[in-house]
Design a protein around this motif. Sequence first.
Motif, short mmCIF file in Angstrom:
data_model
loop_
_atom_site.label_atom_id
_atom_site.label_comp_id
_atom_site.label_asym_id
_atom_site.label_seq_id
_atom_site.Cartn_x
_atom_site.Cartn_y
_atom_site.Cartn_z
N GLY A 91 9.74 -4.61 -12.53
CA GLY A 91 8.75 -4.70 -11.46
C GLY A 91 9.30 -4.41 -10.08
N PHE A 92 10.63 -4.30 -9.98
CA PHE A 92 11.22 -4.06 -8.66
C PHE A 92 10.89 -2.66 -8.18
N SER A 93 10.55 -2.53 -6.92
CA SER A 93 10.11 -1.23 -6.41
C SER A 93 10.88 -0.86 -5.16
N GLN A 94 11.40 0.35 -5.12
CA GLN A 94 12.03 0.89 -3.93
C GLN A 94 11.41 2.24 -3.65
N LYS A 95 11.22 2.57 -2.39
CA LYS A 95 10.60 3.84 -2.06
C LYS A 95 11.59 4.99 -2.36
N PHE A 117 2.45 10.80 3.70
CA PHE A 117 3.25 9.87 2.92
C PHE A 117 2.70 8.45 3.04
N HIS A 118 2.41 8.03 4.26
CA HIS A 118 1.91 6.67 4.47
C HIS A 118 0.57 6.47 3.78
N TYR A 119 -0.27 7.50 3.80
CA TYR A 119 -1.58 7.40 3.18
C TYR A 119 -1.47 7.29 1.66
N LEU A 120 -0.62 8.16 1.06
CA LEU A 120 -0.45 8.10 -0.39
C LEU A 120 0.25 6.81 -0.83
N GLU A 121 1.13 6.28 0.01
CA GLU A 121 1.75 4.99 -0.30
C GLU A 121 0.67 3.92 -0.47
N LYS A 122 -0.29 3.91 0.44
CA LYS A 122 -1.38 2.91 0.39
C LYS A 122 -2.23 3.10 -0.87
N ILE A 123 -2.51 4.37 -1.21
CA ILE A 123 -3.30 4.63 -2.42
C ILE A 123 -2.55 4.15 -3.66
N CYS A 124 -1.23 4.40 -3.71
CA CYS A 124 -0.45 3.97 -4.87
C CYS A 124 -0.41 2.45 -4.96
N PHE A 165 -2.75 0.50 -3.89
CA PHE A 165 -4.11 0.13 -4.31
C PHE A 165 -4.29 0.34 -5.81
N GLN A 166 -3.80 1.48 -6.31
CA GLN A 166 -4.05 1.84 -7.71
C GLN A 166 -3.06 1.20 -8.67
N TYR A 167 -1.78 1.10 -8.26
CA TYR A 167 -0.73 0.65 -9.19
C TYR A 167 -0.03 -0.63 -8.74
N ASN A 168 -0.35 -1.08 -7.55
CA ASN A 168 0.24 -2.32 -7.03
C ASN A 168 1.76 -2.23 -6.90
N ARG A 169 2.24 -1.04 -6.59
CA ARG A 169 3.68 -0.83 -6.41
C ARG A 169 3.91 0.51 -5.74
N ASP A 170 5.16 0.74 -5.32
CA ASP A 170 5.53 2.06 -4.82
C ASP A 170 5.74 3.00 -6.01
N VAL A 171 5.21 4.18 -5.90
CA VAL A 171 5.41 5.23 -6.90
C VAL A 171 6.48 6.18 -6.40
N ARG A 172 7.28 6.73 -7.30
CA ARG A 172 8.26 7.74 -6.90
C ARG A 172 7.50 8.99 -6.47
N ASP A 209 13.77 15.20 -11.75
CA ASP A 209 13.72 14.57 -13.07
C ASP A 209 13.63 13.06 -12.97
N LYS A 210 14.33 12.47 -12.01
CA LYS A 210 14.26 11.03 -11.82
C LYS A 210 12.87 10.61 -11.37
N ALA A 211 12.26 11.41 -10.50
CA ALA A 211 10.90 11.10 -10.05
C ALA A 211 9.93 11.19 -11.22
N LEU A 212 10.10 12.20 -12.07
CA LEU A 212 9.21 12.38 -13.22
C LEU A 212 9.28 11.21 -14.20
N ALA A 213 10.38 10.46 -14.18
CA ALA A 213 10.52 9.32 -15.08
C ALA A 213 9.61 8.17 -14.71
N ASP A 214 9.01 8.22 -13.52
CA ASP A 214 8.03 7.18 -13.15
C ASP A 214 6.87 7.26 -14.15
#
Length: 316
Positions: free
Chosen positions: A26-30, A211-218, A220-227, A260-265
Motif C-alpha cells: 500500500g505504500f505509495s511514492q510518486k 501532472f497535478h490534475y492526473l494525480e488528483k484523478i488517480c 479519486f479513482q485508485y486512492n493512491r499515487d499511480v506510476r 518497464d517499471k512504470a508498466l508494472a503498476d
Amino acid sequence: MTIVVIHSFRTRILSVLLLFFSSLPGFSQKQVAITMDDIEQRNAYLPEDFKATMLDTIIALDLPVMIFISEGRLFADDSVKRFYNIERWVSNPLIHVGSHTYSHLYYSDTTFSFYTRDIERGLAVSAPIAHKYGKTIRSFRFPFNCLGKDSLQHHQMRDYFAKKGMTIAPFSVESEDWAYNTVYEHYLSKGDTINASATGHRYVTQTLAMFHYLEKICQFQYNRDVRQIYLCHDNLINEHYLPQIIRALRKEGYETISFDKALADPVYQSADHYYKKWGISWIYRYNYEQLKEFFKQEPNDAIYREYEELMNEKNK
C-alpha cells in the motif's frame, strides 16, 4: 546518552521504518517514466548537422527514457547521418527502444492488413539496430495514440501484438508539447525571443498542471499515487524546457523511473473498453464512463487554438 547519539539513533530507526513501509503493497511514492515519440523528426537536425542534442539533454538529466521510432524517417535527408544518430540514441544505456510505425500512420484511416505491414516494415529496420546494442523492441506506440476507429480494429491490433509478445504503450500524462513546439519555433524563426520564452514557460506550467490534475484523478479513482507515464516528443522546446519540468517534478518528490517499471503498476493491466479513435490518457480509457467529465475539465491554456491559427496562416 548524548544528544548527538540520540539523534543518530532516531535517524537510523526512521530510516529502517521508511524502508519497511516502502516495501508494503500500500505504500505509495510518486514516480514517472518519460517516453518520447518521433525520434528523428526534428527540423533542427539540418542546421545541427543531425547531432542528437535532445539526447545530450537526457544524458545531462541522467534520465531514463523510452523512445518510439518511426523508422521511415531514418531515410529522409542524409540517411547516413540519421542512421549514425539513431545508433547514438539506441546505444546509450539510459535509452530503451520501441516502434512507432514506419510511416507514422493514423490507424483509423487505413486497414488492419496495411497497418501491420507498415509495422513489420519498420521493425525490419529498428529491431536489428536494437539487437546490435543488446536491446529488444517489446513495445509499440500508436501514432496519435489512435488504436482504431472501432472495437474491431482495436481487438485486431491487441491480438496482433499479443501474438508478437509486444506491449501497446500507454501514457497517463501529456500536454500537447507538439503544439507548443510549433508556436515556439515560429517565434524563434521570427527572432521574437520574448514570445518564444513565454511559450516555453507556458509549456512548463501546463505540463505541471496536467501532472497535478492526473494525480488528483488517480487519488479519486485508485486512492493512491499511480506510476505516471509522460508522453512527449523529440523537439526543440523539450530540448530547452524538459530540464525545467524534470527538476520541478523531482522537487515535488517524483522519482524518474524506467518505462518497464512504470508498466508494472497494476493500473496498466486494467481492461481497456474505450473504442474510439481519439488518443486520450489511459487513465481515462480504463474508466471512461466514470471519468469523462474529468477529461472535459482538464487544464487548458488554449495552445491548440494558437497552433491551428498558425497552421491556417501558413497554409494560405
